[in-house]
Design an enzyme around this catalytic site. Structure first.
Site, PDB file in Angstrom:
ATOM      1  N   HIS A   1      -7.588  -4.552  -6.837  1.00  0.00           N
ATOM      2  CA  HIS A   1      -7.470  -4.857  -5.645  1.00  0.00           C
ATOM      3  C   HIS A   1      -7.537  -6.802  -5.340  1.00  0.00           C
ATOM      4  O   HIS A   1      -6.839  -6.515  -3.868  1.00  0.00           O
ATOM      5  CB  HIS A   1      -8.113  -5.018  -4.692  1.00  0.00           C
ATOM      6  CG  HIS A   1      -8.245  -3.115  -4.985  1.00  0.00           C
ATOM      7  ND1 HIS A   1      -7.803  -2.262  -3.691  1.00  0.00           N
ATOM      8  CD2 HIS A   1      -9.196  -2.649  -5.480  1.00  0.00           C
ATOM      9  CE1 HIS A   1      -8.017  -1.354  -4.018  1.00  0.00           C
ATOM     10  NE2 HIS A   1      -8.682  -0.989  -4.943  1.00  0.00           N
TER      11      HIS A   1
ATOM     12  N   LYS B   1      -6.778  -7.201  11.866  1.00  0.00           N
ATOM     13  CA  LYS B   1      -6.863  -7.370   9.537  1.00  0.00           C
ATOM     14  C   LYS B   1      -8.033  -8.588   9.685  1.00  0.00           C
ATOM     15  O   LYS B   1      -8.700  -9.318  10.702  1.00  0.00           O
ATOM     16  CB  LYS B   1      -5.505  -8.127   8.922  1.00  0.00           C
ATOM     17  CG  LYS B   1      -4.799  -9.173   9.052  1.00  0.00           C
ATOM     18  CD  LYS B   1      -3.833  -8.970   9.404  1.00  0.00           C
ATOM     19  CE  LYS B   1      -2.679  -9.080   8.265  1.00  0.00           C
ATOM     20  NZ  LYS B   1      -1.812  -8.465   8.039  1.00  0.00           N
ATOM     21  N   ARG B   2      -9.021  -8.382   8.820  1.00  0.00           N
ATOM     22  CA  ARG B   2      -9.843  -9.424   7.713  1.00  0.00           C
ATOM     23  C   ARG B   2      -9.889 -10.876   8.796  1.00  0.00           C
ATOM     24  O   ARG B   2      -8.269 -11.312   7.994  1.00  0.00           O
ATOM     25  CB  ARG B   2      -9.886  -9.554   6.545  1.00  0.00           C
ATOM     26  CG  ARG B   2     -11.244  -7.946   6.588  1.00  0.00           C
ATOM     27  CD  ARG B   2     -12.472  -8.494   7.900  1.00  0.00           C
ATOM     28  NE  ARG B   2     -13.484  -8.867   7.181  1.00  0.00           N
ATOM     29  CZ  ARG B   2     -14.881  -8.451   6.861  1.00  0.00           C
ATOM     30  NH1 ARG B   2     -14.878  -7.721   6.397  1.00  0.00           N
ATOM     31  NH2 ARG B   2     -15.559  -9.887   6.462  1.00  0.00           N
TER      32      ARG B   2
ATOM     33  N   LYS C   1      -4.098 -15.114   4.476  1.00  0.00           N
ATOM     34  CA  LYS C   1      -3.783 -13.995   5.744  1.00  0.00           C
ATOM     35  C   LYS C   1      -2.518 -14.875   6.643  1.00  0.00           C
ATOM     36  O   LYS C   1      -1.951 -14.112   7.838  1.00  0.00           O
ATOM     37  CB  LYS C   1      -4.791 -12.950   6.073  1.00  0.00           C
ATOM     38  CG  LYS C   1      -5.552 -12.530   5.599  1.00  0.00           C
ATOM     39  CD  LYS C   1      -6.205 -11.413   5.116  1.00  0.00           C
ATOM     40  CE  LYS C   1      -6.763  -9.851   4.790  1.00  0.00           C
ATOM     41  NZ  LYS C   1      -6.076  -8.864   4.751  1.00  0.00           N
TER      42      LYS C   1
ATOM     43  N   THR D   1      -2.262  -2.420   4.143  1.00  0.00           N
ATOM     44  CA  THR D   1      -1.919  -1.195   4.190  1.00  0.00           C
ATOM     45  C   THR D   1      -2.481  -1.481   6.116  1.00  0.00           C
ATOM     46  O   THR D   1      -1.363  -0.101   6.288  1.00  0.00           O
ATOM     47  CB  THR D   1      -3.275  -0.497   4.415  1.00  0.00           C
ATOM     48  OG1 THR D   1      -4.583  -1.152   4.325  1.00  0.00           O
ATOM     49  CG2 THR D   1      -3.111  -0.477   2.491  1.00  0.00           C
TER      50      THR D   1
ATOM     51  N   LYS E   1       0.997   1.205   8.785  1.00  0.00           N
ATOM     52  CA  LYS E   1       0.183   2.007   9.839  1.00  0.00           C
ATOM     53  C   LYS E   1       0.872   1.706  11.040  1.00  0.00           C
ATOM     54  O   LYS E   1       1.602   2.211  12.120  1.00  0.00           O
ATOM     55  CB  LYS E   1      -1.308   2.007   9.903  1.00  0.00           C
ATOM     56  CG  LYS E   1      -2.206   2.201   9.014  1.00  0.00           C
ATOM     57  CD  LYS E   1      -3.774   1.804   9.398  1.00  0.00           C
ATOM     58  CE  LYS E   1      -4.246   2.028   7.756  1.00  0.00           C
ATOM     59  NZ  LYS E   1      -5.685   0.276   7.733  1.00  0.00           N
TER      60      LYS E   1
END
Ligand code: CR6
Length: 839
Positions: free
Chosen positions: A374, A565-566, A571, A673, A677
């Site tokens: 992952h 998100k985290r 990110k 992911t 969504k």
């Protein structure tokens, strides 16, 4: 024949059982009964939590007959079962999901309303079980939903953490963590099964002996035993009778171990040991994409793996005479390397406990396991110090050494001239302190290895697992992630779902590709207007929430620009912040400038020990504080940080987004992911060519996606040619002004030190290349604003995004795993008198 004419003795008598009946009067009665008998309360003294609990029991009752029938069907037919081993399952709330999967939403709503209560309020009482950190744990939950929906025999195995992911609160703009006491009021969804407890050993030493046939064998003399108690939670499929178990293990002290201490009068010692044992399943490590090399974490991993394998073997041996055909009844998937110790444990069991020879044991092991990687972040690859391993799992270390010895012998035979290769492939890292490389163990011990998006798999083959790919190209698969449309569309966005079903029926929920049929309406002004109104309605709901919880009033007509998100440097939440400050600076320079109103919404948790991520949260809040109250901005920009982002908050957020921020440095996000969504709920994406963004853009159409930034290859090349962030700072006026404003203390009440670590890290290293992508991002955001002003065009793009996301249903992903990796087939569960659709 009219009913009245049916002879009495043939008349179907319809008496509903209180525990299975689904008519509104029965549901009402069952609800009241559960309040009385399970909670020991009557209406006048019951709290909302009590009513929620009573309702949860009412639903659980209705799952049980299906659950037991599912068990019986698998048991009777000795079917092949998928075992999904995962240290994390982020299930989200159960009640709403059970209501939709059992088609009971409307009737329960009526029953609850007729009882004088509000269903939405009761649904809010359920604690969100947060037994995971982020995408990896939520993926496991979406997979369980799809497995049950596709009627695949499956068991999810994990840890029943007493404390899940911490509850995040804001203190003066900083993240603070509060323990997540999700079990405080009891958990109505689980059934403990102490009769199926398993002993797990730790520590000690090994010794050799000769068995009755004179063969040399090894025996592990452990120093300590802990007991694993299984707790089962039902996982119902949508519109099927299948209910699979999620089996989570709780650690308890072994009685045998306490006995001596108690007898010797050493009560404290006995209790201390009990506490130490129970610590194993106490708390989830709150790290996403960064392993923590703590002994307790390795204990957790081995604990749940050992329990699960024992359980799997027990189930197999009930119907099979040996373990030689284990792979015919079991496909074990390793969700990342957290359960990879299972490979050594299965070998140990086969060799030491079942007396199987090495070659056969190895064949069985490889055929049974498959491994999903992952992450591409090198620092996220798990490795355990050999010393710790030897101390905790001495026999496993021997097994791993032997696997490695044979593996390296093979490699040397295949590539006799490549010395370096052996060092790179070895299961043991030997430069400096010795470590066991868990990803290497997982690759060698599995018959299939997969990445979670096309780019990710390509980079695994090229880079991270290049040498393994060279050895065994046939082992490598791509399985692009997916998410369940039941939770992420139907439950999250009921208005949109009803709109879909009114046009094409509800078949789209089990075959998301069907939504493409609605493209026929793309030029229908009424359809588009309704779409627009649904989005606006969802935005208003979120606006109400933000007013209530953050005290910030936002304009639902502004662009809802969202990143949840985290919090992680890769990110790049801070790139989003650079954009906000850029717009702010433009307004300050020219207060009459035409900037389309935007609401910037953030949410996400930082690992408690990750200083830079916590500083990014503080920066978002600090910028928000200044921007939200500056009269020059006059409602054009708003910044909101929603605390404690989790699955249930996600359900409110995704349907309300106009713009989804997917802005990681290319080559860093394995899949993502959340991106799926958002798009499923009609949000447009601004994103880099990273992870699944690439495939989302392909499906939505290039013209319906806002692309910016360097490609993974360009990132790589720029890095190797010597990247100098200061060049960008010096040559870009706006970027310079943004950085200078942060450094000046403008957002920190004059404190020039507060954000210095963040500023310095960008100016002198910029590991994730924000500066290199800055201009491209800002330009792209201008395109976003322009597009949004053409409301018809935007709505069209939004519709096409939502209708074209069929590929990202986790049903598609699971079908691929079943056919290409697990080799399992669906096993429908027949129930007399039950027809899920008419239930
Ligand atoms: N953090 C990836 O980073 C991916 C999920 C699920 C992650 C993310 O891109 O979508 O897994 N990786 O595959 C790990 O947790 C190691 C994640 O959630």
């Amino acid at each position: 024949m009219p009913e009245s004419l049916i002879p009495m003795n043939e008349c179907p008598i319809q008496i509903e059982d209180d525990r299975t009946g689904t008519s509104v009067p029965t549901l009402k009665r069952a609800f009241a009964d559960n309040l009385f008998y399970e909670l020991g309360k009557y209406e006048a003294i019951a709290s909302k939590e009590d009513f929620y609990m009573a309702l949860a029991y009412t639903l659980r009752d209705r799952l049980l007959s299906r659950w037991l029938k599912t068990f019986k069907t698998y048991d009777d037919n000795n079917v092949k079962i998928v075992y999904y081993l995962s240290a994390e399952f982020l299930m989200g709330r159960h009640l709403g999901n059970s209501l939709i999967n059992l088609h009971l939403y409307d009737r329960i709503r009526q029953a609850v309303e007729e009882s004088g209560l509000d269903l939405d309020e009761l649904l809010e009482q359920e604690p969100d079980p947060g037994l995971g950190n982020g995408g990896l744990g939520r993926l496991a939950a979406c997979f369980l939903d799809s497995l049950a929906t596709l009627e695949i025999p499956a068991v999810g195995y994990g840890i029943r953490y007493e404390f899940g992911i911490f509850h995040q609160i804001m203190q003066d703009g900083w993240q603070a963590e509060i323990p997540d006491k999700w079990l405080r009021f009891g958990n109505p969804w689980e059934i403990p099964r102490p009769d199926q407890a398993i002993d797990v050993n730790f520590g000690g030493h090994t010794e050799t002996y000769h068995d009755e046939k004179g063969r040399e064998r090894i025996r592990w003399i452990p120093a300590k035993t802990v007991i694993g108690i299984p707790y089962d939670t039902p996982v119902p499929g949508y519109d099927t009778n299948t209910v699979n178990p999620l089996r989570l293990w709780k650690a308890e002290a072994s009685d045998a171990f306490n006995f001596d201490a108690f007898n010797a009068g050493n009560y404290d010692g006995a209790v201390a040991d009990k506490m130490r044992s129970e610590t194993i399943s106490k708390v989830l490590y709150p790290n996403d994409n960064t392993p923590q090399g703590k002994q307790l974490r390795l204990e957790q991993q081995y604990f749940f793996v050992a329990c699960s394998l024992r359980d799997i073997i027990k189930r197999h041996l009930k119907h099979n005479t040996s373990l030689y055909n284990l792979n015919e009844t079991a496909a074990i998937q390793l969700n990342d390397t957290h359960p990879a110790i299972a490979i050594a444990e299965l070998m140990r069991l086969l060799l030491d406990e079942y007396g199987i020879d090495w070659d056969s044991a190895w064949r069985i092991t490889q055929k049974t396991f498959a491994y999903t990687n992952h992450t591409l972040l090198p620092e996220a690859l798990e490795k355990w110090s050999v010393g710790l391993f030897e101390y905790l799992l001495p026999r496993h270390l021997q097994v791993i050494y032997e696997i490695n010895r044979r593996f390296i012998e093979d490699v040397q035979r295949w590539y006799p001239d490549d010395d370096q290769l052996v060092g790179r492939l070895s299961l043991i890292e030997e430069s400096g302190e010795k470590y066991v490389r868990m990803a290497h163990l997982a690759c060698v011990g599995s018959h299939a290895v997969n990445g979670v998006a096309a780019l990710h798999t390509k980079l695994l083959k090229q880079d991270t697992l290049r040498d393994f790919y060279k050895l065994w190209p046939e082992k490598f698969f791509n399985k692009t992630n997916g998410v369940t449309p039941r939770r992420w569309i139907l439950l999250s966005n009921p208005t949109l779902s009803e709109f879909y079903s009114s046009k094409i029926g509800d078949g789209w929920l089990k075959n998301l590709d069907k939504l493409r049929q609605l493209e026929a309406y793309i030029d229908d002004p009424e359809f588009c207007e309704q779409w627009h109104q649904i989005k606006l309605y969802n935005k208003k709901l979120l606006a109400d929430y933000m007013l209530k919880f953050n005290g910030i009033e936002v304009d639902p007509h502004s662009i809802f620009d969202i990143q949840v998100k985290r919090i992680h440097e890769y990110k790049r939440q801070h790139l989003d912040v650079l954009h906000i400050i850029t717009l702010y600076n433009r307004i300050k320079q020219n207060p009459n400038i035409n900037i389309y109103p935007r609401t910037f919404i953030f949410g996400g948790k930082a690992a408690p020990g990750y200083f830079m991520a916590k500083l990014i949260i503080k920066l978002i809040n600090a910028v928000g504080e200044v921007v939200n109250k500056d009269p020059d901005v006059r409602g054009r920009l708003k910044v909101v940080f929603l605390s404690n982002f989790n699955a249930s908050l996600g359900q409110r957020i995704y349907p309300a987004a106009d713009l989804s921020e997917q802005i990681s440095t290319a080559g860093k996000e394995a899949s993502g992911t959340g991106n799926m969504k958002f798009a499923m709920n009609g949000s447009l994406t601004i994103g880099t060519l990273d992870g699944a963004n690439i495939e989302i853009r392909e499906e939505a159409g290039f013209e319906n996606f806002f692309l910016f930034g360097l490609t993974a290859e360009e990132v790589h090349n720029l890095k190797s040619n010597g990247y100098k962030p200061s060049d960008y700072y010096n040559h870009n006026q706006e970027l310079k002004a943004v950085m200078d404003r942060i450094s000046s203390g403008y957002f920190s009440h004059g404190d020039q030190e507060m954000f210095k670590p963040l500023v310095d890290s960008l100016m002198y290293h910029d590991e994730y290349m924000l500066f290199a992508d800055y201009q491209s991002y800002i330009d792209c955001q201008r395109q976003v604003s322009l597009a949004f002003q053409d409301s018809k065009k935007w709505t069209r793009m939004s519709i096409l995004n939502a209708l074209r996301m069929g590929k990202f249903s986790s049903d598609r992903t699971i079908n691929e795993y079943c056919n290409e990796i697990w080799n399992v087939k669906s096993v429908p569960v027949e129930m007399e008198g039950y027809n899920p659709e008419s239930a």
